[in-house]
Design a protein around this motif. Sequence first.
Motif, short mmCIF file in Angstrom:
data_model
loop_
_atom_site.label_atom_id
_atom_site.label_comp_id
_atom_site.label_asym_id
_atom_site.label_seq_id
_atom_site.Cartn_x
_atom_site.Cartn_y
_atom_site.Cartn_z
N SER A 1 -1.01 -2.98 4.08
CA SER A 1 -0.64 -1.76 4.76
C SER A 1 0.88 -2.02 5.95
O SER A 1 1.34 -1.27 6.10
N THR B 1 -11.63 -3.82 2.84
CA THR B 1 -10.93 -3.05 3.77
C THR B 1 -9.87 -3.96 4.50
O THR B 1 -8.77 -3.19 4.85
N GLN C 1 -6.83 -4.40 2.91
CA GLN C 1 -5.70 -3.25 2.77
C GLN C 1 -5.27 -2.77 4.08
O GLN C 1 -4.11 -2.62 3.86
N LEU D 1 -10.22 3.22 5.89
CA LEU D 1 -9.60 3.56 4.53
C LEU D 1 -9.04 4.95 4.47
O LEU D 1 -8.05 5.01 4.05
N ALA E 1 -4.62 -2.85 -8.40
CA ALA E 1 -5.49 -2.33 -7.60
C ALA E 1 -6.59 -1.68 -8.13
O ALA E 1 -7.86 -1.90 -7.48
N LYS F 1 -4.29 5.33 -4.75
CA LYS F 1 -5.02 5.56 -3.29
C LYS F 1 -6.01 6.37 -3.33
O LYS F 1 -7.15 5.98 -2.75
N ILE G 1 0.77 -1.11 0.03
CA ILE G 1 0.03 0.11 0.06
C ILE G 1 0.72 1.12 0.07
O ILE G 1 0.52 2.23 -0.64
#
Length: 250
Positions: A59, A52, A55, A108, A234, A25, A17
């Motif tokens: 990350s 979610t 991600q 997010l 993505a 993003k 990420i």
Amino acid sequence: MTDTIILGQYVPSDSVIHRLDPRTKLLLLVAFTMGSMHLQAPSGYIAATLLTGGQVLLSRIPLRMLFRALRPILFILLLPMLYHLLFNQEGLRNELFALWRILLLVSLALILTLTTKPLDLAKGLEQLCKPLTRLGVPVEALALTVMLAIRFIPTITQELDRILVAQQARGYDIKDTKGLNRVQAYIQLVIPLLVTTLARAEQLAMTIEARAYGNGKGRTSYRVLKYARMDYAAGGIMLAYVLLGILLER
């Protein structure tokens, strides 16, 4: 206090990420927001939660940090739910789904700011809004304003910490107050915090003016943003989510 305000902070890492283009993003957040607005069925919410959660894991942001950032928001959002639970149980289901949706969107948004440097975020926003310059919109100034607003959040919390430490050095600890006295003590912090924040803003404005930044129009950048394969991947995942959401809601 600084540890409880997460928004605006950047956490360095080399996760997937983090390596995504800031424009990707931003577009993912916009697409997710638009796709989540029409969610009604529980299956759609489960798909959004899985996306979610994926991600968040990619990350490498500590879950404890995210929970700490969501805790004050969760407290505010639980108040209307408590009202529906006590006085209007017919709207409890809709309130629960609204709470679920808001928590996903805020999560997010936090991932976006925690994995993107404010300068990169401003550059990405400027690139995405570039077509609006034909309509006379000051895109460069807008991007700079957004970047400074995000950057100032941790600065304000640091100023608040400094004021609290100064009070403790004088023998007054706000943690010793309770109830309405604590609320009144926090209200009294507004004036010194506002004064120091305005002083910082004035110094920043003078610095920008001294460097002849102007409105930022026509400025070049050392780093040129380029889409990579993972950005297209993505985008494909988010497109699949939006299409899946449309199919599930039919």
